[in-house]
Design a protein around this motif. Structure first.
Motif, PDB file in Angstrom:
ATOM      1  N   ALA A  35      34.106 -18.452   9.090  1.00  0.00           N
ATOM      2  CA  ALA A  35      33.951 -17.672   7.854  1.00  0.00           C
ATOM      3  C   ALA A  35      35.214 -16.887   7.517  1.00  0.00           C
ATOM      4  CB  ALA A  35      32.762 -16.729   7.991  1.00  0.00           C
ATOM      5  N   GLY A  36      36.184 -16.904   8.422  1.00  0.00           N
ATOM      6  CA  GLY A  36      37.445 -16.235   8.149  1.00  0.00           C
ATOM      7  C   GLY A  36      37.552 -14.828   8.705  1.00  0.00           C
ATOM      8  N   LEU A  37      36.538 -14.373   9.430  1.00  0.00           N
ATOM      9  CA  LEU A  37      36.610 -13.047  10.033  1.00  0.00           C
ATOM     10  C   LEU A  37      37.439 -13.112  11.312  1.00  0.00           C
ATOM     11  CD1 LEU A  37      32.909 -11.940   9.567  1.00  0.00           C
ATOM     12  CD2 LEU A  37      34.871 -11.285   8.181  1.00  0.00           C
ATOM     13  N   ILE A  38      38.184 -12.067  11.566  1.00  0.00           N
ATOM     14  CA  ILE A  38      39.049 -12.022  12.739  1.00  0.00           C
ATOM     15  C   ILE A  38      38.374 -11.198  13.824  1.00  0.00           C
ATOM     16  CG2 ILE A  38      41.280 -11.266  13.617  1.00  0.00           C
ATOM     17  CD1 ILE A  38      42.331 -11.670  10.717  1.00  0.00           C
ATOM     18  N   LEU A  39      38.235 -11.801  15.003  1.00  0.00           N
ATOM     19  CA  LEU A  39      37.638 -11.092  16.139  1.00  0.00           C
ATOM     20  C   LEU A  39      38.744 -10.358  16.891  1.00  0.00           C
ATOM     21  CD1 LEU A  39      35.254 -13.912  17.348  1.00  0.00           C
ATOM     22  CD2 LEU A  39      34.656 -11.894  16.026  1.00  0.00           C
ATOM     23  N   ARG A  40      38.471  -9.127  17.233  1.00  0.00           N
ATOM     24  CA  ARG A  40      39.465  -8.321  17.937  1.00  0.00           C
ATOM     25  C   ARG A  40      39.672  -8.806  19.359  1.00  0.00           C
ATOM     26  NH1 ARG A  40      37.608  -2.182  16.653  1.00  0.00           N
ATOM     27  NH2 ARG A  40      37.684  -2.310  14.399  1.00  0.00           N
ATOM     28  N   GLY A  41      40.856  -8.549  19.878  1.00  0.00           N
ATOM     29  CA  GLY A  41      41.170  -8.872  21.264  1.00  0.00           C
ATOM     30  C   GLY A  41      41.030  -7.637  22.141  1.00  0.00           C
ATOM     31  N   GLY A  42      41.731  -7.650  23.252  1.00  0.00           N
ATOM     32  CA  GLY A  42      41.736  -6.501  24.155  1.00  0.00           C
ATOM     33  C   GLY A  42      40.369  -6.186  24.727  1.00  0.00           C
ATOM     34  N   LEU A  43      39.995  -4.925  24.630  1.00  0.00           N
ATOM     35  CA  LEU A  43      38.716  -4.469  25.174  1.00  0.00           C
ATOM     36  C   LEU A  43      37.544  -5.167  24.493  1.00  0.00           C
ATOM     37  CD1 LEU A  43      37.205  -2.583  27.077  1.00  0.00           C
ATOM     38  CD2 LEU A  43      37.318  -0.818  25.306  1.00  0.00           C
ATOM     39  N   HIS A  44      37.671  -5.437  23.204  1.00  0.00           N
ATOM     40  CA  HIS A  44      36.589  -6.110  22.483  1.00  0.00           C
ATOM     41  C   HIS A  44      36.382  -7.526  23.010  1.00  0.00           C
ATOM     42  CE1 HIS A  44      36.084  -2.949  19.485  1.00  0.00           C
ATOM     43  NE2 HIS A  44      37.398  -2.803  19.551  1.00  0.00           N
ATOM     44  N   ARG A  45      37.474  -8.223  23.270  1.00  0.00           N
ATOM     45  CA  ARG A  45      37.374  -9.572  23.823  1.00  0.00           C
ATOM     46  C   ARG A  45      36.756  -9.517  25.222  1.00  0.00           C
ATOM     47  NH1 ARG A  45      42.535 -13.073  23.625  1.00  0.00           N
ATOM     48  NH2 ARG A  45      41.976 -12.752  21.478  1.00  0.00           N
ATOM     49  N   TRP A  46      37.174  -8.557  26.031  1.00  0.00           N
ATOM     50  CA  TRP A  46      36.620  -8.403  27.381  1.00  0.00           C
ATOM     51  C   TRP A  46      35.118  -8.158  27.303  1.00  0.00           C
ATOM     52  CZ3 TRP A  46      34.041  -4.525  29.979  1.00  0.00           C
ATOM     53  CH2 TRP A  46      33.929  -4.713  31.344  1.00  0.00           C
ATOM     54  N   ARG A  47      34.703  -7.314  26.364  1.00  0.00           N
ATOM     55  CA  ARG A  47      33.280  -7.017  26.214  1.00  0.00           C
ATOM     56  C   ARG A  47      32.493  -8.251  25.786  1.00  0.00           C
ATOM     57  NH1 ARG A  47      32.002  -1.644  23.001  1.00  0.00           N
ATOM     58  NH2 ARG A  47      31.198  -2.899  21.318  1.00  0.00           N
ATOM     59  N   ARG A  48      33.053  -9.052  24.854  1.00  0.00           N
ATOM     60  CA  ARG A  48      32.379 -10.295  24.445  1.00  0.00           C
ATOM     61  C   ARG A  48      32.282 -11.272  25.611  1.00  0.00           C
ATOM     62  NH1 ARG A  48      35.883  -9.754  20.179  1.00  0.00           N
ATOM     63  NH2 ARG A  48      37.035 -11.609  20.773  1.00  0.00           N
ATOM     64  N   ASN A  49      33.337 -11.359  26.417  1.00  0.00           N
ATOM     65  CA  ASN A  49      33.303 -12.245  27.584  1.00  0.00           C
ATOM     66  C   ASN A  49      32.264 -11.786  28.599  1.00  0.00           C
ATOM     67  OD1 ASN A  49      35.208 -14.022  26.625  1.00  0.00           O
ATOM     68  ND2 ASN A  49      36.919 -12.940  27.574  1.00  0.00           N
ATOM     69  N   LEU A  50      32.110 -10.483  28.757  1.00  0.00           N
ATOM     70  CA  LEU A  50      31.062  -9.956  29.646  1.00  0.00           C
ATOM     71  C   LEU A  50      29.683 -10.348  29.122  1.00  0.00           C
ATOM     72  CD1 LEU A  50      30.185  -8.253  32.068  1.00  0.00           C
ATOM     73  CD2 LEU A  50      30.274  -6.249  30.570  1.00  0.00           C
ATOM     74  N   TRP A  51      29.488 -10.224  27.808  1.00  0.00           N
ATOM     75  CA  TRP A  51      28.208 -10.624  27.220  1.00  0.00           C
ATOM     76  C   TRP A  51      27.945 -12.114  27.419  1.00  0.00           C
ATOM     77  CZ3 TRP A  51      24.181  -7.913  26.240  1.00  0.00           C
ATOM     78  CH2 TRP A  51      24.290  -6.577  25.898  1.00  0.00           C
ATOM     79  N   LYS A  52      28.969 -12.939  27.281  1.00  0.00           N
ATOM     80  CA  LYS A  52      28.807 -14.382  27.494  1.00  0.00           C
ATOM     81  C   LYS A  52      28.405 -14.664  28.944  1.00  0.00           C
ATOM     82  CE  LYS A  52      32.262 -15.560  24.069  1.00  0.00           C
ATOM     83  NZ  LYS A  52      33.615 -16.059  23.873  1.00  0.00           N
ATOM     84  N   PHE A  53      29.010 -13.940  29.884  1.00  0.00           N
ATOM     85  CA  PHE A  53      28.658 -14.097  31.300  1.00  0.00           C
ATOM     86  C   PHE A  53      27.199 -13.712  31.523  1.00  0.00           C
ATOM     87  CE2 PHE A  53      28.268 -12.102  35.513  1.00  0.00           C
ATOM     88  CZ  PHE A  53      28.552 -13.198  36.307  1.00  0.00           C
TER      89      PHE A  53
END
Length: 79
Positions: A35-53
């Motif tokens: 859809a063209g939205l940009i997902l943040r990196g850094g802590l936000h990416r780490w948090r998303r990866n934790l949720w995926k785990f």
């Protein structure tokens, strides 16, 4: 998207309520990126990866209900 109950934008992001039996965070991220939205990196990416785990663990646990050991039912010793 099937499995998404609600998507509410807020000041600095979007809150998504979804049914894990029908959609995963990785799938939602794909739709958001398309859809063209940009997902943040850094802590936000780490948090998303934790949720995926955590999601992966939940899905795995649901696939094998009551088949593993528990603190109340340790596995039997094999001799």
């Amino acid at each position: 998207m099937m499995g998404v109950a609600a998507a509410t934008p807020d000041l600095d992001g979007i809150t998504v309520e979804y049914d894990l039996r029908q959609a995963t965070l990785a799938q939602i991220e794909g739709v958001v990126a398309e859809a063209g939205l940009i997902l943040r990196g850094g802590l936000h990416r780490w948090r998303r990866n934790l949720w995926k785990f955590i999601e992966g663990n939940e899905i795995e646990n649901e696939a094998h209900p009551m088949s593993g050991a528990c603190c109340n039912r340790p596995p039997a010793r094999s001799r």
